[in-house]
Scaffold this active site. Structure first.
Site, PDB file in Angstrom:
ATOM      1  N   GLY A   1       0.794  -1.230   0.000  1.00 51.13           N
ATOM      2  CA  GLY A   1       0.000   0.000   0.000  1.00 51.13           C
ATOM      3  C   GLY A   1       0.821   1.273   0.000  1.00 51.13           C
ATOM      4  O   GLY A   1       0.281   2.357  -0.267  1.00 51.13           O
TER       5      GLY A   1
ATOM      6  N   TYR B   1      14.399  -2.667  15.885  1.00 53.06           N
ATOM      7  CA  TYR B   1      14.354  -2.773  14.416  1.00 53.06           C
ATOM      8  C   TYR B   1      15.575  -3.534  13.886  1.00 53.06           C
ATOM      9  O   TYR B   1      15.445  -4.422  13.040  1.00 53.06           O
ATOM     10  CB  TYR B   1      14.296  -1.358  13.850  1.00 53.06           C
ATOM     11  CG  TYR B   1      14.145  -1.264  12.353  1.00 53.06           C
ATOM     12  CD1 TYR B   1      12.911  -1.514  11.741  1.00 53.06           C
ATOM     13  CD2 TYR B   1      15.217  -0.899  11.549  1.00 53.06           C
ATOM     14  CE1 TYR B   1      12.771  -1.412  10.366  1.00 53.06           C
ATOM     15  CE2 TYR B   1      15.080  -0.788  10.172  1.00 53.06           C
ATOM     16  CZ  TYR B   1      13.854  -1.046   9.588  1.00 53.06           C
ATOM     17  OH  TYR B   1      13.706  -0.937   8.226  1.00 53.06           O
TER      18      TYR B   1
ATOM     19  N   ALA C   1      17.462  -5.683  15.447  1.00 58.58           N
ATOM     20  CA  ALA C   1      17.363  -7.111  15.815  1.00 58.58           C
ATOM     21  C   ALA C   1      16.400  -7.825  14.880  1.00 58.58           C
ATOM     22  O   ALA C   1      16.669  -8.936  14.402  1.00 58.58           O
ATOM     23  CB  ALA C   1      16.895  -7.239  17.261  1.00 58.58           C
TER      24      ALA C   1
HETATM   25  P1  NAP Z   1       6.340   2.332   4.547  1.00 59.53           P
HETATM   26  O1  NAP Z   1       6.359   3.418   3.553  1.00 59.53           O
HETATM   27  O2  NAP Z   1       5.949   2.637   5.958  1.00 59.53           O
HETATM   28  O3  NAP Z   1       5.435   1.143   3.982  1.00 59.53           O
HETATM   29  C1  NAP Z   1       5.248  -0.036   4.727  1.00 59.53           C
HETATM   30  C2  NAP Z   1       3.894  -0.582   4.421  1.00 59.53           C
HETATM   31  O4  NAP Z   1       3.725  -1.777   5.234  1.00 59.53           O
HETATM   32  C3  NAP Z   1       2.753   0.378   4.801  1.00 59.53           C
HETATM   33  O5  NAP Z   1       1.766   0.397   3.802  1.00 59.53           O
HETATM   34  C4  NAP Z   1       2.221  -0.234   6.104  1.00 59.53           C
HETATM   35  O6  NAP Z   1       0.864   0.022   6.335  1.00 59.53           O
HETATM   36  C5  NAP Z   1       2.434  -1.703   5.824  1.00 59.53           C
HETATM   37  N1  NAP Z   1       2.353  -2.481   7.055  1.00 59.53           N
HETATM   38  C6  NAP Z   1       2.782  -2.134   8.299  1.00 59.53           C
HETATM   39  N2  NAP Z   1       2.487  -3.106   9.169  1.00 59.53           N
HETATM   40  C7  NAP Z   1       1.865  -4.091   8.474  1.00 59.53           C
HETATM   41  C8  NAP Z   1       1.315  -5.341   8.838  1.00 59.53           C
HETATM   42  N3  NAP Z   1       1.324  -5.780  10.104  1.00 59.53           N
HETATM   43  N4  NAP Z   1       0.756  -6.088   7.864  1.00 59.53           N
HETATM   44  C9  NAP Z   1       0.711  -5.650   6.586  1.00 59.53           C
HETATM   45  N5  NAP Z   1       1.188  -4.465   6.183  1.00 59.53           N
HETATM   46  C10 NAP Z   1       1.766  -3.693   7.129  1.00 59.53           C
HETATM   47  O7  NAP Z   1       7.779   1.655   4.648  1.00 59.53           O
HETATM   48  P2  NAP Z   1       8.891   1.436   3.495  1.00 59.53           P
HETATM   49  O8  NAP Z   1       9.926   2.460   3.694  1.00 59.53           O
HETATM   50  O9  NAP Z   1       8.231   1.237   2.184  1.00 59.53           O
HETATM   51  O10 NAP Z   1       9.497   0.057   4.017  1.00 59.53           O
HETATM   52  C11 NAP Z   1       9.249  -1.176   3.342  1.00 59.53           C
HETATM   53  C12 NAP Z   1      10.202  -2.211   3.911  1.00 59.53           C
HETATM   54  O11 NAP Z   1      11.542  -1.778   3.672  1.00 59.53           O
HETATM   55  C13 NAP Z   1      10.072  -2.382   5.420  1.00 59.53           C
HETATM   56  O12 NAP Z   1      10.246  -3.742   5.748  1.00 59.53           O
HETATM   57  C14 NAP Z   1      11.223  -1.550   5.955  1.00 59.53           C
HETATM   58  O13 NAP Z   1      11.649  -1.999   7.224  1.00 59.53           O
HETATM   59  C15 NAP Z   1      12.263  -1.784   4.875  1.00 59.53           C
HETATM   60  N6  NAP Z   1      13.299  -0.753   4.813  1.00 59.53           N
HETATM   61  C16 NAP Z   1      12.991   0.536   4.522  1.00 59.53           C
HETATM   62  C17 NAP Z   1      14.013   1.483   4.464  1.00 59.53           C
HETATM   63  C18 NAP Z   1      13.768   2.924   4.148  1.00 59.53           C
HETATM   64  O14 NAP Z   1      14.740   3.710   4.229  1.00 59.53           O
HETATM   65  N7  NAP Z   1      12.573   3.336   3.780  1.00 59.53           N
HETATM   66  C19 NAP Z   1      15.329   1.088   4.726  1.00 59.53           C
HETATM   67  C20 NAP Z   1      15.598  -0.229   5.017  1.00 59.53           C
HETATM   68  C21 NAP Z   1      14.569  -1.144   5.053  1.00 59.53           C
HETATM   69  P3  NAP Z   1       0.485   1.258   7.313  1.00 59.53           P
HETATM   70  O15 NAP Z   1       1.022   2.482   6.647  1.00 59.53           O
HETATM   71  O16 NAP Z   1      -0.998   1.173   7.382  1.00 59.53           O
HETATM   72  O17 NAP Z   1       1.166   0.963   8.638  1.00 59.53           O
END
Ligand code: NAP
Length: 246
Positions: free
Chosen positions: A13, A155, A157
């Site tokens: 999403g 995070y 961990a």
């Molecule tokens: P984001 O923009 O916050 O998107 C994460 C999505 O996951 C949101 O739509 C969120 O929904 C959804 N979500 C949260 N909890 C959930 C659950 N229990 N079940 C199903 N969906 C859930 O984050 P992102 O930056 O795209 O991150 C994506 C992945 O990359 C994550 O695993 C993050 O840890 C990893 N990551 C990101 C970065 C970065 O710099 N952005 C760096 C390293 C790793 P809601 O908005 O409704 O909570």
């Protein structure tokens, strides 16, 4: 590169998950966009050009029952199980160790690490029973799980756990034609990182050899490679996408 394939993307999403859905669709896949937030899911589907070949489905990765239900809904809709699964759902609840609350520790582990178990076990079992071969599962870790980060013991961990999980699952599932790999992003501009104060962002920027933050599209390109047969001999790999930060 993905025509004829059915993919499921958790966290589809928003942020990285949304860009993965959009690029997979452009590469010819049918995509199940799975997220907690159905408004966000609808927005992703809109940006993908509608629901003709794609499907929005509710998923809470922290709950095994919810993910089993997601899997059934996807099978009902398409009459088959996904051969590609990207687990991008993830959360942060940052805070220094000495001040971190137990709920904030538990929530992050439940979504990021237990969620990885719930999604991998459910969809790997579906792939195996349907004799899907090749299958590709892509987990999303983080540079924080590789090098650590002050304020992110929970995070870091969880993401170090995702790396170990991926390596072990790859060893178990290779014989079924199911590859399991992991992407470890650095700093990517998404709603997750929008809330970081500007002065901290500037400090981070100085440390990145490529001199820029990443975009969700940079992660989506790597996800397409790992999903496709171009990476057919890769499993258990951790691909760092971080502008040289690590
Ligand atoms: P984001 O923009 O916050 O998107 C994460 C999505 O996951 C949101 O739509 C969120 O929904 C959804 N979500 C949260 N909890 C959930 C659950 N229990 N079940 C199903 N969906 C859930 O984050 P992102 O930056 O795209 O991150 C994506 C992945 O990359 C994550 O695993 C993050 O840890 C990893 N990551 C990101 C970065 C970065 O710099 N952005 C760096 C390293 C790793 P809601 O908005 O409704 O909570």
């Amino acid at each position: 590169m993905l025509s004829g394939r059915l993919a499921l993307v958790t966290g589809g999403g928003r942020g990285i998950g949304r860009e993965v859905c959009k690029l997979f669709a452009r590469e010819g896949a049918r995509v199940a966009v799975a997220d907690l937030d159905q408004d966000a899911t609808r927005e992703t589907l809109k940006e993908m050009g509608g629901e003709d070949n794609h499907f929005g489905v509710e998923a809470d990765v922290a709950s095994l029952d919810s993910i089993k239900n997601t899997s059934s809904e996807v099978f009902k809709k398409f009459g088959e199980h996904p051969s590609i699964v990207v687990n991008s759902a993830g959360i942060t609840r940052d805070g220094y160790l000495l001040k971190m609350s137990e709920p904030n520790f538990d929530q992050v582990i439940n979504v990021n690490l237990k969620g990885t178990f719930n999604v991998n076990q459910t969809f790997a079992a579906a792939m195996k029973s349907a004799k899907i071969n090749p299958g590709s599962i892509i987990n999303v870790a983080s540079i924080s799980g590789q090098v650590g980060n002050a304020g992110q013991t929970n995070y870091s961990a969880s993401k170090a756990g995702v790396i170990g999980f991926t390596r072990s699952a790859a060893k178990e599932l290779g014989k079924f034609g199911i590859r399991v790999n992991c992407i470890a992003p650095g700093f990517i501009q998404t709603p997750m990182t929008d809330t970081i104060p500007d002065h901290i962002k500037q400090m981070l920027l100085f440390q990145i050899p490529m001199g820029d933050f990443g975009k969700p599209e940079d992660i989506a390109e790597v996800a397409v490679f790992l999903a496709s047969d171009r990476s057919r001999y890769m499993t258990g790999s951790i691909l760092s996408v971080n502008g040289g930060l690590y």
